[in-house]
Every structure is written in C-alpha cells, then in structure tokens.
Write an enzyme that holds these catalytic residues in place. Structure first.
Site, mmCIF file in Angstrom:
data_model
loop_
_atom_site.group_PDB
_atom_site.id
_atom_site.type_symbol
_atom_site.label_atom_id
_atom_site.label_comp_id
_atom_site.label_asym_id
_atom_site.label_seq_id
_atom_site.Cartn_x
_atom_site.Cartn_y
_atom_site.Cartn_z
ATOM 1 N N LYS A 22 0.748 -1.355 0.123
ATOM 2 C CA LYS A 22 -0.213 -0.163 0.013
ATOM 3 C C LYS A 22 0.736 1.359 0.047
ATOM 4 C CE LYS A 22 -1.996 1.507 3.824
ATOM 5 N NZ LYS A 22 -1.450 2.843 4.440
ATOM 6 N N ASN A 23 1.849 1.305 1.009
ATOM 7 C CA ASN A 23 2.702 2.483 1.257
ATOM 8 C C ASN A 23 3.610 2.859 -0.029
ATOM 9 O OD1 ASN A 23 1.012 2.893 3.336
ATOM 10 N ND2 ASN A 23 2.702 2.600 4.679
ATOM 11 N N ARG A 102 -4.366 10.922 4.305
ATOM 12 C CA ARG A 102 -3.359 11.825 4.595
ATOM 13 C C ARG A 102 -2.245 11.922 3.230
ATOM 14 N NH1 ARG A 102 -0.835 14.311 8.563
ATOM 15 N NH2 ARG A 102 1.364 14.098 7.694
ATOM 16 N N CYS A 126 -5.091 12.961 12.652
ATOM 17 C CA CYS A 126 -5.645 11.779 12.275
ATOM 18 C C CYS A 126 -5.680 10.804 13.759
ATOM 19 C CB CYS A 126 -5.214 10.939 11.100
ATOM 20 S SG CYS A 126 -3.656 10.547 11.664
ATOM 21 N N ARG A 131 0.416 14.622 13.430
ATOM 22 C CA ARG A 131 0.885 14.332 11.939
ATOM 23 C C ARG A 131 0.884 15.592 11.196
ATOM 24 N NH1 ARG A 131 -1.280 8.850 9.559
ATOM 25 N NH2 ARG A 131 0.714 8.803 8.375
ATOM 26 N N VAL A 133 2.672 18.761 8.523
ATOM 27 C CA VAL A 133 3.235 18.558 7.361
ATOM 28 C C VAL A 133 4.235 19.824 7.173
ATOM 29 C CG1 VAL A 133 1.359 17.487 5.828
ATOM 30 C CG2 VAL A 133 1.400 20.108 6.415
ATOM 31 N N ASP A 134 4.855 20.305 8.516
ATOM 32 C CA ASP A 134 5.636 21.289 8.409
ATOM 33 C C ASP A 134 7.033 20.977 7.485
ATOM 34 O OD1 ASP A 134 6.050 19.544 10.591
ATOM 35 O OD2 ASP A 134 7.503 20.825 11.319
ATOM 36 N N ASP A 316 4.386 0.659 12.113
ATOM 37 C CA ASP A 316 3.126 0.067 11.341
ATOM 38 C C ASP A 316 2.898 -1.566 11.796
ATOM 39 O OD1 ASP A 316 2.521 2.367 10.222
ATOM 40 O OD2 ASP A 316 3.253 1.655 8.221
ATOM 41 N N ILE A 338 7.384 7.033 16.985
ATOM 42 C CA ILE A 338 7.049 7.680 15.741
ATOM 43 C C ILE A 338 5.885 8.532 15.903
ATOM 44 C CG2 ILE A 338 6.787 7.384 13.229
ATOM 45 C CD1 ILE A 338 9.563 6.241 14.023
ATOM 46 N N ARG A 408 -8.963 -0.555 4.139
ATOM 47 C CA ARG A 408 -7.920 0.402 3.679
ATOM 48 C C ARG A 408 -6.527 -0.086 3.209
ATOM 49 N NH1 ARG A 408 -7.038 5.497 7.019
ATOM 50 N NH2 ARG A 408 -5.791 5.513 5.336
HETATM 51 N N1 EPU Z 1 6.336 14.640 10.867
HETATM 52 C C1 EPU Z 1 6.560 15.991 11.391
HETATM 53 N N2 EPU Z 1 6.264 17.019 10.168
HETATM 54 C C2 EPU Z 1 6.125 16.717 8.947
HETATM 55 C C3 EPU Z 1 6.192 15.277 8.721
HETATM 56 C C4 EPU Z 1 6.313 14.263 9.495
HETATM 57 O O1 EPU Z 1 6.525 16.193 12.479
HETATM 58 O O2 EPU Z 1 6.129 17.513 8.194
HETATM 59 C C5 EPU Z 1 6.460 13.788 11.982
HETATM 60 C C6 EPU Z 1 4.999 12.776 11.944
HETATM 61 O O3 EPU Z 1 4.186 13.404 12.929
HETATM 62 C C7 EPU Z 1 5.648 11.611 12.677
HETATM 63 C C8 EPU Z 1 7.227 11.155 12.155
HETATM 64 O O4 EPU Z 1 7.424 12.722 11.661
HETATM 65 O O5 EPU Z 1 5.957 11.773 14.073
HETATM 66 C C9 EPU Z 1 7.155 10.305 10.922
HETATM 67 O O6 EPU Z 1 6.061 10.615 9.925
HETATM 68 P P1 EPU Z 1 6.186 10.365 8.472
HETATM 69 O O7 EPU Z 1 6.184 11.636 7.660
HETATM 70 O O8 EPU Z 1 7.454 9.312 8.316
HETATM 71 O O9 EPU Z 1 4.980 9.553 8.259
HETATM 72 P P2 EPU Z 1 3.978 9.588 6.905
HETATM 73 O O10 EPU Z 1 4.801 9.847 5.735
HETATM 74 O O11 EPU Z 1 2.842 10.525 7.365
HETATM 75 C C10 EPU Z 1 4.200 7.212 6.283
HETATM 76 C C11 EPU Z 1 3.196 5.900 6.148
HETATM 77 C C12 EPU Z 1 2.741 5.435 7.457
HETATM 78 C C13 EPU Z 1 3.852 4.914 8.444
HETATM 79 C C14 EPU Z 1 4.904 6.053 8.582
HETATM 80 C C15 EPU Z 1 6.035 5.836 9.516
HETATM 81 C C16 EPU Z 1 2.362 5.952 3.839
HETATM 82 C C17 EPU Z 1 1.325 6.371 2.872
HETATM 83 N N3 EPU Z 1 2.075 6.116 5.185
HETATM 84 O O12 EPU Z 1 3.317 8.054 6.920
HETATM 85 O O13 EPU Z 1 1.610 4.528 7.352
HETATM 86 O O14 EPU Z 1 3.157 4.854 9.761
HETATM 87 O O15 EPU Z 1 5.218 6.612 7.073
HETATM 88 O O16 EPU Z 1 6.837 4.816 8.914
HETATM 89 O O17 EPU Z 1 3.464 5.515 3.548
HETATM 90 C C18 EPU Z 1 -0.031 3.005 7.776
HETATM 91 O O18 EPU Z 1 0.251 2.356 6.655
HETATM 92 O O19 EPU Z 1 -0.816 2.427 8.641
HETATM 93 C C19 EPU Z 1 0.601 4.083 8.087
HETATM 94 C C20 EPU Z 1 0.247 5.138 9.198
#
Ligand code: EPU
Length: 429
Positions: A22-23, A102, A126, A131, A133-134, A316, A338, A408
């Site tokens: 999926k990811n 997201r 969520c 989470r 997006v900064d 995950d 995380i 999902r």
């Molecule tokens: N973070 C920030 N600022 C940002 C982006 C992230 O502070 O701008 C923080 C997040 O809040 C979190 C950490 O950085 O504490 C890591 O977040 P990351 O950006 O790595 O997560 P993501 O890209 O939103 C993806 C997967 C998640 C998985 C995480 C960590 C996809 C679609 N989603 O999320 O998958 O848990 O990486 O490996 O690839 C799932 O599949 O159930 C799922 C939640």
C-alpha cells in the site's frame, strides 16, 4: 457497516500470497502526475485507499484505466493500472478528498513541480497523532516554491519552476522524503536530501522515477542525490511486496500456531521484525518463493521493542506485536517513538482479556494464559488488524466492527486467513 467474525483456536496452514505494498502504491500513483505519458503500475493491491486515491487523481483530470479480466489472469494477483495525467485540469485538492486520506496531501509536490502551482488542503490530525506537514512544506520552500497557508489550504507556487537545493530533514519523514524526491526530479539542478527516510518504499518509488527518466541515486540510504530533468516520461513498474502485510501474517501464525508460506514476501524488507519474531519463538525460513513461518506447540517468549524508522522495527507493526505479546510467557515492553498516540488498540485488547499498562510512550504487557472473544472496534488500520490477531487465539467469538479500516490496507484479509484454516468470515451490513 461490515463486520468480521472470528472464532479463535484454529491453527493456520497453507499459503498466503502477499500483495503489493500500500505505502508504495500510493506515492507511485501520485508520481503519475509528473508526466504527460502513461505510467503503468503492476501488482497494485485492491484496497479502499487505492480507490480513494483514484478519486483524488481523477479530480485533477488524471485518467486511470484498470486492466480488465483477461483469460489466464488470476483475479487474485494484483491489478495493473494505467495512469495518464496528460491534461491536468485542476491543481486544487479539496478538503473533502484530502481529509479522507493523509497521503493524498503529497500531490502538492508533482503539481507544483510540473504545473507551477498547487492548492492542497491541509490533511489535519488523524487517529494516530497530530501528523503535521511542516517538513514537507520546508522541503518545497527549499526547492524554491512560494508557500502561503490560507483557510486550511497550502498554496504552493513556482511559476518559473523549482530549483535544486540541499534539504536537511531534522527528523526522518517518509512523506517528506517522497515529496522532496518527486519535486526535485523536475527541478533545475542538483538536490541533496540529508537524513532521508530509508524505507524500502522510498527506494521503490525512486526506481520507478528513474524508469520515468529521473536521475536519482542513493534512495534507500540517508543521503539521496537528485539531478533534476526537464521532463519525465511514461514507464512500467511492479509494486514491491507489502512488508507490513508480511509481518502481520507472520504474527498471525505466531499467535495461532501452524505452518504458512508467505508467498512473494522478501525477508530483507522486514529483517528487524523477523528477528524479533524469531526471538519470540517463531521459526522463520526464507525460501525461493517467499518466507515460511512455523510455530509448533511451544509458548511465546516476551520481547522488548522500540519502534524506529527503517531499518528499525516499524511503527506499522507495533499494534500487531502488542497483540501477540498478550499471550507471551512473561512481561514485554513496547515503546512507540514515531507517533504519539498510536495506542488505541490497548483498550480494545483489554476487552479480550489482555493485561497492558501504558506509561507515556511505553506499554508493558503481562502475558496472560488465555484471551476471551468479545465485540471490539478500532479507529485505525493497524490497530484493527491487531484485534484480528488477538482474536485468532481468543476463546470463542470475536466480532471486529468498522471493517472499513481493514479494507484500507489489507486485501481480502478474511479470504487469505480462512484459506489457511482460520474460522473467520465477513458479515455484511
Ligand atoms: N512529521 C512531522 N512533520 C512533517 C512530517 C512528519 O513532524 O512534516 C512527523 C510525524 O508526525 C511523525 C514522524 O514525523 O511523528 C514520521 O512521520 P512520516 O512523515 O514518516 O509518516 P508519513 O509519511 O505520514 C508514512 C506511512 C505510515 C507510516 C509512517 C512511518 C504512507 C502512506 N504512510 O506516513 O503508514 O506509519 O510513514 O513509517 O506511506 C499505515 O500504513 O498504517 C501508516 C500510518
């Protein structure tokens, strides 16, 4: 809403085919926005998140064709989809669509890189944490995008195109790395991403982008270098196998006992999790066809695990491991690093008789001799599947409500498990 009913106590024996990840599928589909040509993705899993992203891309004018049934094509194999973003008709991703998933926020990167503008709703919080997006916005700003945030929307503009830059992530972020890599592929000059996420899905997306004509080296390591190109072309790419699905079924076998071949699974995608499971008492044998997992009779040993970015133990799989440890012979400790709020499964596992104590980001799990079936519900994907794992070993009947979350991210979950002997069925309505 559908429910899943499970009667615990059956061993699992047979073969479970592992679907495409999926990811990886989600960012690969989004990468289709980077080119006017057709991107063909193979081994795409049938998941609610994939359908939702089809809707979102459709809103931008992307044509998506899903290969129809052909003689000799096993309907159980992943699908092939053709993504054609020849005419992008709208660079706005509205709240109604982005709030449902997201990862759809990531469209901001290819849209601003190719079209010079994007207006994308902030995804908001969520169930598993805030989470933000900064860091994604920081990366786009470094690449020269002009960012404004207004009424819940991120407006990114780069009318003269993006330019290469050094991007140093203060924290490892999967989404940040995907967006930086996609945007930098079409930027002028060289981009270096430091402290990049090393998840296998990043390397898979980079492979696909390189097939599309990008020039990316180092994906899969903490330093990725991207030489921007003026244009990307179409390509054909097969999605890598889902390591989280693999780990989940390995834990199902560890919980229920049995002997199962996880077909197409690749051990190097989840070595840290396999090591933990081997330590808990699961026999793990890589074969030419995938990974064979076996547990016969013996009890489970407790573990101490802290989640971490790849190659560490994945967040995950945290909920699933916790479910497994509810039956271990002793005390386990699991620390989540995380996401700050990824413990919704704790209360629901307690309904099945688990003994778990939460202290900040650490859960202490005292193994119990037996779990008992009950109605349960969870509000995120991985938490939901952890309840399925617990139910496989619980006495009597467990009903998992809100199956939407499972759909999902897990393709045909009940079919795959029942084919191996689990007493599991979907109840519609
Ligand atoms: N973070 C920030 N600022 C940002 C982006 C992230 O502070 O701008 C923080 C997040 O809040 C979190 C950490 O950085 O504490 C890591 O977040 P990351 O950006 O790595 O997560 P993501 O890209 O939103 C993806 C997967 C998640 C998985 C995480 C960590 C996809 C679609 N989603 O999320 O998958 O848990 O990486 O490996 O690839 C799932 O599949 O159930 C799922 C939640």
């Amino acid at each position: 809403m559908d429910r899943i009913r499970i009667v615990g106590g059956q061993r699992l024996t047979g073969t479970i085919p592992i679907s495409g990840a999926k990811n990886a599928t989600l960012p690969l589909m989004i990468a289709g926005l980077l080119t006017e040509d057709t991107l063909i993705l193979e081994n795409v899993p049938r998941l609610a998140d994939v359908i939702q992203l089809q809707r979102i891309l459709g809103n931008h004018g992307v044509d998506i064709l899903i290969a129809g049934k052909r003689p000799g094509v096993d309907p159980k194999n992943g699908r092939t989809i053709h993504i054609s973003a020849k005419h992008i008709v709208d660079t706005t991703a509205p709240y109604e669509l982005v709030s449902k998933m997201r990862a759809s926020f990531w469209v901001v990167a290819p849209l601003v890189a190719r079209m010079g503008e994007a207006k994308v709703s902030m995804p908001g919080g969520c169930a598993i944490g805030t989470r933000p997006v900064d860091l994604l916005i920081m990366a786009l700003t470094r690449l020269g995008a002009d960012i404004e945030i207004e009424a819940g929307y991120v407006m990114a503009r780069a009318p003269k195109g993006l330019r290469g830059a050094e991007i140093v992530f203060p924290k490892v972020t999967v989404g940040g790395t995907h967006t930086a890599m996609m945007a930098a592929s079409l930027a002028r000059g060289t981009t270096v991403i430091e402290n990049a996420a090393r998840e296998p899905e990043i390397a898979d997306v980079a492979d696909c982008l390189n097939k599309m004509g990008a020039n990316i080296t180092g994906a899969g390591s903490a330093r990725i270098v991207i030489e921007g190109v003026a244009k990307l072309n179409g390509a054909r790419h097969a999605v890598l196998p889902d390591r989280i699905e693999t780990g989940t079924y390995a834990m199902a076998v560890a919980m229920a006992g049995g002997d199962v071949l996880l077909q197409n699974a690749r051990p190097e995608l989840l070595q840290s999790a396999l090591d933990v499971l081997a330590g808990a008492g699961l026999r793990v044998t890589p074969t030419n066809e995938g990974i064979r997992v076996t547990r016969n009779g013996s009890g489970l040993a407790p573990v101490e695990v802290t989640t971490a970015p790849f190659p560490g133990f994945p967040t995950d799989l945290q909920a699933q491991l916790m479910a497994l440890m509810t039956r271990a012979g002793g005390t386990s400790r699991i620390t989540e690093t995380i996401f700050e709020n990824r413990f919704m499964h704790v209360q629901e596992l307690a309904r099945l008789g688990a003994n778990i104590h939460l202290d900040g980001q650490t859960a202490t799990i005292e193994g119990v001799a037996r779990l008992k079936g009950a109605p349960v519900m969870a509000t995120d994907l991985r938490a939901s599947v952890s309840l399925v794992i617990a139910a496989l070993a619980a006495e009597g009947e467990t009903t998992v409500n809100r199956v939407y979350h499972l759909d999902r991210g897990f393709e045909r979950l009940e079919e795959k498990l029942s084919a191996c002997g689990a007493a599991i069925e979907r109840i519609s309505g």
